[in-house]
Design a protein around this motif. Structure first.
Motif, PDB file in Angstrom:
ATOM      1  N   HIS A  44      29.931  27.215  33.210  1.00  0.00           N
ATOM      2  CA  HIS A  44      30.619  26.162  32.379  1.00  0.00           C
ATOM      3  C   HIS A  44      32.012  25.934  33.264  1.00  0.00           C
ATOM      4  O   HIS A  44      32.868  26.920  33.472  1.00  0.00           O
ATOM      5  CB  HIS A  44      31.110  26.675  31.189  1.00  0.00           C
ATOM      6  N   HIS A  45      32.145  24.572  33.577  1.00  0.00           N
ATOM      7  CA  HIS A  45      33.378  24.245  34.131  1.00  0.00           C
ATOM      8  C   HIS A  45      34.685  24.607  33.418  1.00  0.00           C
ATOM      9  O   HIS A  45      35.727  24.997  33.838  1.00  0.00           O
ATOM     10  CB  HIS A  45      33.348  22.782  34.362  1.00  0.00           C
ATOM     11  N   SER A  46      34.455  24.395  31.811  1.00  0.00           N
ATOM     12  CA  SER A  46      35.704  24.974  31.147  1.00  0.00           C
ATOM     13  C   SER A  46      36.069  26.186  31.108  1.00  0.00           C
ATOM     14  O   SER A  46      37.121  26.587  30.883  1.00  0.00           O
ATOM     15  CB  SER A  46      35.277  24.361  29.733  1.00  0.00           C
ATOM     16  N   PHE A  47      35.172  27.339  31.597  1.00  0.00           N
ATOM     17  CA  PHE A  47      35.805  28.601  31.765  1.00  0.00           C
ATOM     18  C   PHE A  47      36.131  29.197  33.144  1.00  0.00           C
ATOM     19  O   PHE A  47      36.401  30.163  33.020  1.00  0.00           O
ATOM     20  CB  PHE A  47      34.525  29.254  30.859  1.00  0.00           C
ATOM     21  N   ARG A  48      35.944  28.317  34.120  1.00  0.00           N
ATOM     22  CA  ARG A  48      36.059  28.995  35.290  1.00  0.00           C
ATOM     23  C   ARG A  48      37.370  29.319  35.687  1.00  0.00           C
ATOM     24  O   ARG A  48      37.732  30.392  36.431  1.00  0.00           O
ATOM     25  CB  ARG A  48      35.382  27.936  36.570  1.00  0.00           C
ATOM     26  N   GLY A  49      38.392  28.436  35.272  1.00  0.00           N
ATOM     27  CA  GLY A  49      39.657  28.758  35.395  1.00  0.00           C
ATOM     28  C   GLY A  49      40.010  29.967  34.632  1.00  0.00           C
ATOM     29  O   GLY A  49      40.846  30.877  35.136  1.00  0.00           O
ATOM     30  N   ARG A  50      39.721  30.144  33.344  1.00  0.00           N
ATOM     31  CA  ARG A  50      39.764  31.264  32.422  1.00  0.00           C
ATOM     32  C   ARG A  50      39.383  32.606  33.030  1.00  0.00           C
ATOM     33  O   ARG A  50      40.055  33.636  33.198  1.00  0.00           O
ATOM     34  CB  ARG A  50      39.302  31.216  31.070  1.00  0.00           C
ATOM     35  N   ASN A  51      38.081  32.623  33.685  1.00  0.00           N
ATOM     36  CA  ASN A  51      37.566  33.698  34.251  1.00  0.00           C
ATOM     37  C   ASN A  51      38.163  34.126  35.389  1.00  0.00           C
ATOM     38  O   ASN A  51      38.306  35.435  35.569  1.00  0.00           O
ATOM     39  CB  ASN A  51      36.176  33.395  34.594  1.00  0.00           C
ATOM     40  N   ALA A  52      38.687  33.240  36.197  1.00  0.00           N
ATOM     41  CA  ALA A  52      39.546  33.751  37.323  1.00  0.00           C
ATOM     42  C   ALA A  52      40.799  34.249  37.047  1.00  0.00           C
ATOM     43  O   ALA A  52      41.082  35.490  37.480  1.00  0.00           O
ATOM     44  CB  ALA A  52      39.647  32.551  38.313  1.00  0.00           C
ATOM     45  N   ARG A  53      41.333  33.681  36.038  1.00  0.00           N
ATOM     46  CA  ARG A  53      42.748  34.027  35.645  1.00  0.00           C
ATOM     47  C   ARG A  53      42.485  35.342  34.900  1.00  0.00           C
ATOM     48  O   ARG A  53      43.591  36.494  35.073  1.00  0.00           O
ATOM     49  CB  ARG A  53      43.307  33.236  34.636  1.00  0.00           C
ATOM     50  N   LEU A  54      41.509  35.694  34.314  1.00  0.00           N
ATOM     51  CA  LEU A  54      41.189  37.011  33.307  1.00  0.00           C
ATOM     52  C   LEU A  54      41.004  38.240  34.413  1.00  0.00           C
ATOM     53  O   LEU A  54      41.830  39.264  34.412  1.00  0.00           O
ATOM     54  CB  LEU A  54      39.947  36.777  32.399  1.00  0.00           C
ATOM     55  N   MET A  55      40.183  37.987  35.663  1.00  0.00           N
ATOM     56  CA  MET A  55      40.042  38.902  36.402  1.00  0.00           C
ATOM     57  C   MET A  55      41.348  39.249  37.213  1.00  0.00           C
ATOM     58  O   MET A  55      41.616  40.353  37.666  1.00  0.00           O
ATOM     59  CB  MET A  55      38.789  38.533  37.425  1.00  0.00           C
ATOM     60  N   GLY A  56      42.136  38.235  37.469  1.00  0.00           N
ATOM     61  CA  GLY A  56      43.376  38.347  38.031  1.00  0.00           C
ATOM     62  C   GLY A  56      44.378  39.188  37.390  1.00  0.00           C
ATOM     63  O   GLY A  56      44.868  40.357  37.954  1.00  0.00           O
ATOM     64  N   TRP A  57      44.299  39.155  36.131  1.00  0.00           N
ATOM     65  CA  TRP A  57      45.243  40.043  35.459  1.00  0.00           C
ATOM     66  C   TRP A  57      44.707  41.216  35.207  1.00  0.00           C
ATOM     67  O   TRP A  57      45.416  42.442  34.955  1.00  0.00           O
ATOM     68  CB  TRP A  57      45.604  39.195  33.996  1.00  0.00           C
ATOM     69  N   VAL A  58      43.536  41.615  35.026  1.00  0.00           N
ATOM     70  CA  VAL A  58      42.751  42.820  34.875  1.00  0.00           C
ATOM     71  C   VAL A  58      42.989  43.581  36.311  1.00  0.00           C
ATOM     72  O   VAL A  58      43.266  44.670  36.214  1.00  0.00           O
ATOM     73  CB  VAL A  58      41.282  42.625  34.805  1.00  0.00           C
ATOM     74  N   PHE A  59      42.973  42.982  37.313  1.00  0.00           N
ATOM     75  CA  PHE A  59      43.205  43.557  38.606  1.00  0.00           C
ATOM     76  C   PHE A  59      44.764  44.078  38.883  1.00  0.00           C
ATOM     77  O   PHE A  59      45.135  45.086  39.208  1.00  0.00           O
ATOM     78  CB  PHE A  59      42.875  42.665  40.046  1.00  0.00           C
ATOM     79  N   PHE A  60      45.548  43.252  38.174  1.00  0.00           N
ATOM     80  CA  PHE A  60      46.999  43.431  38.312  1.00  0.00           C
ATOM     81  C   PHE A  60      47.200  44.673  37.447  1.00  0.00           C
ATOM     82  O   PHE A  60      48.241  45.487  37.921  1.00  0.00           O
ATOM     83  CB  PHE A  60      47.827  42.268  37.699  1.00  0.00           C
ATOM     84  N   GLY A  61      46.621  44.862  36.145  1.00  0.00           N
ATOM     85  CA  GLY A  61      46.831  45.899  35.212  1.00  0.00           C
ATOM     86  C   GLY A  61      46.559  47.117  36.243  1.00  0.00           C
ATOM     87  O   GLY A  61      46.960  48.233  36.013  1.00  0.00           O
ATOM     88  N   SER A  62      45.287  47.126  36.848  1.00  0.00           N
ATOM     89  CA  SER A  62      44.600  48.132  37.608  1.00  0.00           C
ATOM     90  C   SER A  62      45.788  48.654  38.676  1.00  0.00           C
ATOM     91  O   SER A  62      45.960  49.817  38.822  1.00  0.00           O
ATOM     92  CB  SER A  62      43.343  47.702  38.074  1.00  0.00           C
ATOM     93  N   TYR A  63      46.489  47.741  39.246  1.00  0.00           N
ATOM     94  CA  TYR A  63      47.257  48.219  40.284  1.00  0.00           C
ATOM     95  C   TYR A  63      48.728  48.961  39.532  1.00  0.00           C
ATOM     96  O   TYR A  63      49.031  49.920  40.214  1.00  0.00           O
ATOM     97  CB  TYR A  63      47.788  46.786  40.917  1.00  0.00           C
ATOM     98  N   ILE A  64      49.008  48.361  38.607  1.00  0.00           N
ATOM     99  CA  ILE A  64      49.944  49.051  37.711  1.00  0.00           C
ATOM    100  C   ILE A  64      49.481  50.389  37.440  1.00  0.00           C
ATOM    101  O   ILE A  64      50.630  51.398  37.736  1.00  0.00           O
ATOM    102  CB  ILE A  64      50.663  48.382  36.776  1.00  0.00           C
ATOM    103  N   ILE A  65      48.648  50.731  36.824  1.00  0.00           N
ATOM    104  CA  ILE A  65      48.278  51.891  36.541  1.00  0.00           C
ATOM    105  C   ILE A  65      47.914  52.956  37.567  1.00  0.00           C
ATOM    106  O   ILE A  65      48.288  54.135  37.510  1.00  0.00           O
ATOM    107  CB  ILE A  65      46.761  52.032  35.671  1.00  0.00           C
ATOM    108  N   THR A  66      47.149  52.243  38.506  1.00  0.00           N
ATOM    109  CA  THR A  66      46.916  53.350  39.882  1.00  0.00           C
ATOM    110  C   THR A  66      48.361  53.861  40.598  1.00  0.00           C
ATOM    111  O   THR A  66      48.616  54.814  41.130  1.00  0.00           O
ATOM    112  CB  THR A  66      46.245  52.452  40.909  1.00  0.00           C
TER     113      THR A  66
END
Length: 217
Positions: A44-66
């Motif tokens: 879905h075109h309407s979700f692609r931006g959200r999906n990329a942003r969600l994974m970005g913030w999950v990776f960022f949180g993973s970096y903080i915890i590690t």
């Protein structure tokens, strides 16, 4: 009739925020849940931006915890810096790339929404195949995008049936089969340029409204 165009901006749901929060508690599980979250909606075109942003913030949180884990486990500051630098390259670079990709996806979809709006509200196109040609998208993508616009009230209320966009407030007359719309002696001709069909009278020359090719009956 026209509908004020709502500016599109992909947004997180409560579940998305839950996934991001879970990253700071147990990031491996958050990564798995985020993956299952984005896979069904990536088409879905309407979700692609959200999906990329969600994974970005999950990776960022993973970096903080590690980073916190390495800080507690490292015996010297030099050891921590070396480990943290490697983790930054593995996680922060993807974070930046994903956030940039999210902005680009939203920008591309906003442009596509304006094309749909012009095609439907101004040119009054109703056939999904014709709208797909104008937007340079597949019919399945057009159907998903138009349903999203109707749901978000970017278009007047309507529905899609048998490849036709039905918006009562724009098209008061019901859509009839192509044969019943033709005048006696007229026929439906396929454009040699884009494949769109148009009704044309005998010995008439008409310019295709989609690509400009001259059609001769």
């Amino acid at each position: 009739m026209s509908v004020p165009m709502k500016p599109f901006k992909s947004q997180f749901s409560k579940f998305d925020y839950f996934i991001i929060g879970l990253t700071y508690v147990f990031f491996p599980l958050a990564l798995i849940i985020a993956g299952f979250r984005i896979l069904p909606t990536q088409q879905h075109h309407s979700f692609r931006g959200r999906n990329a942003r969600l994974m970005g913030w999950v990776f960022f949180g993973s970096y903080i915890i590690t980073s916190v884990i390495f800080l507690l486990a490292s015996e010297t500051s030099e050891e921590f810096l070396n480990d943290n630098l490697a983790m930054a390259l593995c996680l922060l670079v993807p974070v930046m790339l994903l956030l940039v990709a999210a902005e680009l996806a939203d920008k591309k979809f906003r442009k596509l929404l304006s094309i749909y709006t012009e095609a439907v509200l101004q040119r009054r196109l109703i056939y999904i195949d014709h709208i797909a040609i104008v937007a340079n998208q597949t019919p399945s993508h057009v159907i998903r995008d138009l349903n999203f616009m109707i749901k978000e009230r970017m278009l007047p209320y309507g529905k899609i049936e048998n490849g036709v966009l039905m918006i009562p407030s724009l098209h008061r007359e019901s859509v009839k089969p192509a044969e019943t719309q033709q005048d006696i002696g007229s026929k439906s001709v396929e454009c040699s340029g884009c494949g769109a069909r148009t009704v044309i009278s005998p010995h008439e020359e008409k310019e295709c409204e989609y690509c400009g090719t001259i059609i001769v009956a």
